[in-house]
Scaffold this motif. Sequence first.
Motif, mmCIF file in Angstrom:
data_model
loop_
_atom_site.group_PDB
_atom_site.id
_atom_site.type_symbol
_atom_site.label_atom_id
_atom_site.label_comp_id
_atom_site.label_asym_id
_atom_site.label_seq_id
_atom_site.Cartn_x
_atom_site.Cartn_y
_atom_site.Cartn_z
ATOM 1 N N ASP A 54 32.098 43.364 38.778
ATOM 2 C CA ASP A 54 32.149 43.625 39.929
ATOM 3 C C ASP A 54 32.340 42.499 40.899
ATOM 4 O OD1 ASP A 54 31.798 46.335 38.925
ATOM 5 O OD2 ASP A 54 29.767 46.122 39.210
ATOM 6 N N ALA A 55 31.663 41.310 40.769
ATOM 7 C CA ALA A 55 31.674 40.427 41.585
ATOM 8 C C ALA A 55 33.244 39.830 41.827
ATOM 9 C CB ALA A 55 31.043 39.126 41.164
ATOM 10 N N TYR A 56 33.951 39.671 40.678
ATOM 11 C CA TYR A 56 35.280 39.517 40.605
ATOM 12 C C TYR A 56 36.210 40.460 41.594
ATOM 13 C CZ TYR A 56 39.904 38.321 38.914
ATOM 14 O OH TYR A 56 41.196 38.013 38.859
ATOM 15 N N ARG A 57 36.220 41.812 41.336
ATOM 16 C CA ARG A 57 36.720 42.709 42.145
ATOM 17 C C ARG A 57 36.430 42.591 43.660
ATOM 18 N NH1 ARG A 57 35.736 46.319 37.900
ATOM 19 N NH2 ARG A 57 34.110 47.097 39.120
ATOM 20 N N LEU A 87 35.322 33.556 34.565
ATOM 21 C CA LEU A 87 34.738 33.035 33.459
ATOM 22 C C LEU A 87 33.628 33.588 32.836
ATOM 23 C CD1 LEU A 87 35.070 29.316 34.469
ATOM 24 C CD2 LEU A 87 36.328 30.366 32.808
ATOM 25 N N LEU A 88 32.938 34.107 33.855
ATOM 26 C CA LEU A 88 31.412 34.645 33.310
ATOM 27 C C LEU A 88 31.775 36.250 32.539
ATOM 28 C CD1 LEU A 88 28.896 33.841 36.300
ATOM 29 C CD2 LEU A 88 29.091 33.221 33.726
ATOM 30 N N ARG A 89 32.682 36.677 33.039
ATOM 31 C CA ARG A 89 33.210 38.193 32.508
ATOM 32 C C ARG A 89 34.136 38.036 31.452
ATOM 33 N NH1 ARG A 89 38.052 41.176 35.859
ATOM 34 N NH2 ARG A 89 39.575 39.534 35.488
ATOM 35 N N GLY A 90 34.022 36.823 30.785
ATOM 36 C CA GLY A 90 35.010 36.603 29.638
ATOM 37 C C GLY A 90 36.448 36.312 29.712
#
Length: 201
Positions: A54-57, A87-90
């Motif tokens: 969600d942060a990425y979006r 990176l954190l979301r893979g």
Amino acid sequence: SRTRWGQGLWYRIALADSDRPTWVAAWLVRPRFSLVSVHFVAGLYRYYGQRPEDAYRAFDDFIDVTRDRGNHVLLATAHQMRGVSNLLRGGYADPADFDAAVAYTPYDPDAYLLRSVVVLGRGDVVSGLADLERALQLDAAYPPARQFAIEADRVARQVPPAALGTVSGLVRMPQKTGALLRQYLPEQNEEDGERVQRRRY
């Protein structure tokens, strides 16, 4: 918007084929806030809430809406946060966001330092150490850059080599990491020399 007990946040929206607004669960839509800064704050909130997807979006929306019209410091930070969230979301360690942060704030040692970490993680030791050196050139007293230089030199000289040293390529560059310490952290070399003398005697 409203929060429903046990169901989270819901938005009231107008549909194109209806005269009456309807309520839709927030996780089903990608909102566009009228205040652009809300996207940035939402990204921070979701990042620190350990929701990297969600942060990425949210950071992606902020960058998409703002582009070159916004504050360069905020844009640089948004690119860095989008890159870290990815990176954190893979996701793949793509340096593009960190390149953008450097382009927006070429005077910020933190932009170079974060890109250094990312490219070293990909095994590009030459570029990684060049970014570390640039961070030190901009501010040799910047604590994160100084600490990273010390750790990079420690990893480069570790025997037997650690996995981190092998993957990053630092094991091939102890002369370069040592040169960075001599040039930008001379007091560290003095402390190391004193420790060596004490061990000898």
